[in-house]
Scaffold this motif. Structure first.
Motif, PDB file in Angstrom:
ATOM      1  N   ASN B 113       0.823  -1.207   0.000  1.00  0.00           N
ATOM      2  CA  ASN B 113       0.000   0.000   0.000  1.00  0.00           C
ATOM      3  C   ASN B 113       0.858   1.258   0.000  1.00  0.00           C
ATOM      4  O   ASN B 113       0.580   2.216  -0.704  1.00  0.00           O
ATOM      5  N   ALA B 115       3.905   1.524  -1.077  1.00  0.00           N
ATOM      6  CA  ALA B 115       4.553   1.647  -2.382  1.00  0.00           C
ATOM      7  C   ALA B 115       3.580   2.218  -3.404  1.00  0.00           C
ATOM      8  O   ALA B 115       3.939   3.080  -4.213  1.00  0.00           O
ATOM      9  N   SER B 116       2.355   1.752  -3.341  1.00  0.00           N
ATOM     10  CA  SER B 116       1.363   2.222  -4.289  1.00  0.00           C
ATOM     11  C   SER B 116       1.121   3.725  -4.117  1.00  0.00           C
ATOM     12  O   SER B 116       0.989   4.466  -5.089  1.00  0.00           O
ATOM     13  N   GLU B 118       3.290   5.749  -2.984  1.00  0.00           N
ATOM     14  CA  GLU B 118       4.531   6.435  -3.333  1.00  0.00           C
ATOM     15  C   GLU B 118       4.605   6.727  -4.826  1.00  0.00           C
ATOM     16  O   GLU B 118       5.450   7.500  -5.267  1.00  0.00           O
TER      17      GLU B 118
END
Lengths: 344, 344
Positions: B113, B115-116, B118
């Motif tokens: 989540n 990373a998404s 980001e």
DNA sequence: TTTAAAAAAACAAACGTTTGTATTATTGTT
DNA sequence: AACAATAATACAAACGTTTGTTTTTTTAAA
């Protein structure tokens, strides 16, 4: 987008490897047009440099955000949260995320939320109309702009032009009241919410029809429509309802779990034995219906499943070719009665 | 972005009025650089043509999405929903929206989540770490990438490098147990959740310290750490706990409202009178603590306020000039005991 | 070797805005 | 009537991708 300006982009990778941006883009996309060895080199370098694709640029270019906008009337009702869980569960397997907004039970805010989503942030919209919502044009506009919309809960006639998912509230209420009647109950009270709200109107219809079908006269003294501003005001209304001398019910059908629990609380305080003296049925079956003593028999509404279905309809629309004329779809989900201690 | 290709854009307005795109853009922005009369003409035309700005293009150009990403461990806990309400309440007055994701109590999903988010979709992130989360590096990475992050609930030592909001769990538990002791209770049971979870560990510490302070010997038989997979399993564990012959508590401190309600349910079924025979305190004060019969005394956690504070810290970071070195901020909120019927 | 075909990569336009800079139009001054 | 000064607008680059078209490189056949 809150990141420093030194963020790595395709261009940086391209420069480092003496390749074009296009090739780097395609390499990261596993596009067969770029040579295996180049592809590997690019992916390696991207990892080394800590490349993170820019979702916004991607969206602008591709015309897709992979975000679904969800508008619910309020956060603090387990039903809506459960539906959202169902939506999230479904769409996350299709690479979508959900953006939840609350209309705070206000029509104006609903319109505003819709407009905000129409600004291109979302690929599609799931909406549960407020009870203030009596028109369809604001929704129709969004649909006409080419954004798929699916509705759930509290759907009035006017809104049948959009895909939607619902339960048969009238039938569900009918079956609960019928259950009471078959147990020999004669004085069946009804506790609902604001009459303007479609779901409460329908449940009231079901109540009336059940009485009618079994030739039981309707008694206005046994009927309460709460204003339902918050739990405290519900509590007060229900309290004074049962404290009234005219009231002698042997069963109570309530339109939400909360009403059911508050009803039981009031009855227990008044010294009633449940279910010996009086029976209670709630509606929804979320929250703590099974924790209360006695536990509350409920008409169970399949909230999570409703979310999944809503999401399914939307994803289907999103994957349809743009030009085909969309066939409106309606899904009606079944309810069932979960028997617990509050009924014989 | 799910809209038809014929969507009106700045260019269309510019063409119609024989203006440049820049002027149209500025006119709609109420920029004084464009003449009053032109401005009015542009706004009028934009309305007539049904212009809707493209949020994605705006974001790409401006580097801001005005979206806050929120990651919570689960949807089906009123505490998190309440915090989200608080967040939404605060950020909506600052022209932000929230994008809620659930990590489903999984560390891997939390990382995913993050990373998404980001990928540039959000301007800042609010995160409540899962109990599986024992490290800080994945969060630190995001912060280093220039994206502000604020944490709440379940913060372990390692995470002190980020702004965060919490309550003093140890102190709150201490005061609840102290309350019991001052009422003359000697056999005070403790019901908590998984020991790895920071909040439960802290509340257990508070329990022990209170006993210790008042020279009350700790009795292992009076302590239960639920595994807390779901309410059903909690129910079973609590049931068998109180059915054990060694247990003779005169008070129970439970680490959540749910534990408190389940405890009362179990005790009532066993024939205890509450609060005459035994007292119960819950933790949280959300949901139906005030509806249950008897109503449950609680350590009230200011969830909505916590959301507001978290949001405030984040918005503050977002409005700081980029180059100043951010001073870490920690806010500790007060809890208080709400007296109800389950305690004398 | 030359040449055609196939493979690989580069070029460039597009997505719809914002915004710094350059240009043109208007106003006021002499 | 000529010229600043200023107001109003136009131009063009930028944001970071995707993707259709063109060019270059490689491969294989004659």
């Amino acid at each position: 987008m809150g990141f420093k300006k030194n963020r790595i982009k395709l261009e940086d990778i391209a420069n480092k490897l003496n390749l074009s941006i296009a090739t780097v883009s395609r390499a990261l996309d596993q596009n067969p047009r770029v040579k295996q060895s180049t592809r590997e080199k690019v992916i390696q370098t991207a990892n080394d440099m800590g490349y993170m694709p820019n979702q916004i640029a991607k969206s602008l270019s591709s015309g897709k955000t992979n975000i679904i906008g969800v508008i619910i009337p309020r956060y603090d009702e387990p039903f809506f949260i459960e539906v959202c869980r169902g939506i999230d569960h479904y769409v996350s397997t299709h690479n979508y995320k959900i953006l939840i907004s609350s209309s705070r039970n206000s029509f104006d805010s609903e319109v505003e939320n819709l407009a905000s989503f129409e600004r291109g942030l979302v690929d599609g919209i799931i909406l549960s109309p407020t009870h203030e919502t009596k028109t369809f044009s604001h929704i129709k506009n969004v649909i006409n702009a080419g954004i798929p919309v699916v509705l759930f809960d509290n759907i009035i006639e006017e809104m049948h032009g959009a895909d939607h998912v619902l339960i048969d509230d009238k039938k569900a209420a009918f079956s609960a009241v019928e259950f009471f009647i078959k147990k020999g109950k004669k004085q069946i009270a009804f506790i609902g919410g604001a009459k303007e709200k479609k779901v409460f109107k329908d449940r009231f219809e079901g109540y009336k029809e059940a009485l009618n079908t079994y030739n039981i006269p309707m008694n206005q003294n046994l009927i309460l429509h709460c204003n339902s501003l918050d739990r405290k005001s519900d509590n007060i209304e229900i309290n004074s309802f049962f404290n009234s001398p005219q009231i002698k019910p042997d069963a109570v059908f309530t339109c939400t779990d909360n009403y059911g629990l508050l009803t039981m609380k009031t009855l227990l305080k008044l010294g009633y034995k449940i279910p010996e003296d009086i029976s209670v049925i709630g509606f929804g079956d979320l929250g703590l219906a099974d924790v209360f003593v006695p536990s509350l028999t409920c008409v169970a509404q399949p909230s999570f499943e409703m979310g999944q279905k809503v999401a399914e309809l939307l994803i289907n629309q999103l994957s349809e070719p743009e030009n085909i004329n969309h066939q409106k779809k309606v899904i009606t989900l079944d309810t069932k009665i979960i028997l617990r201690e509050s009924t014989p």
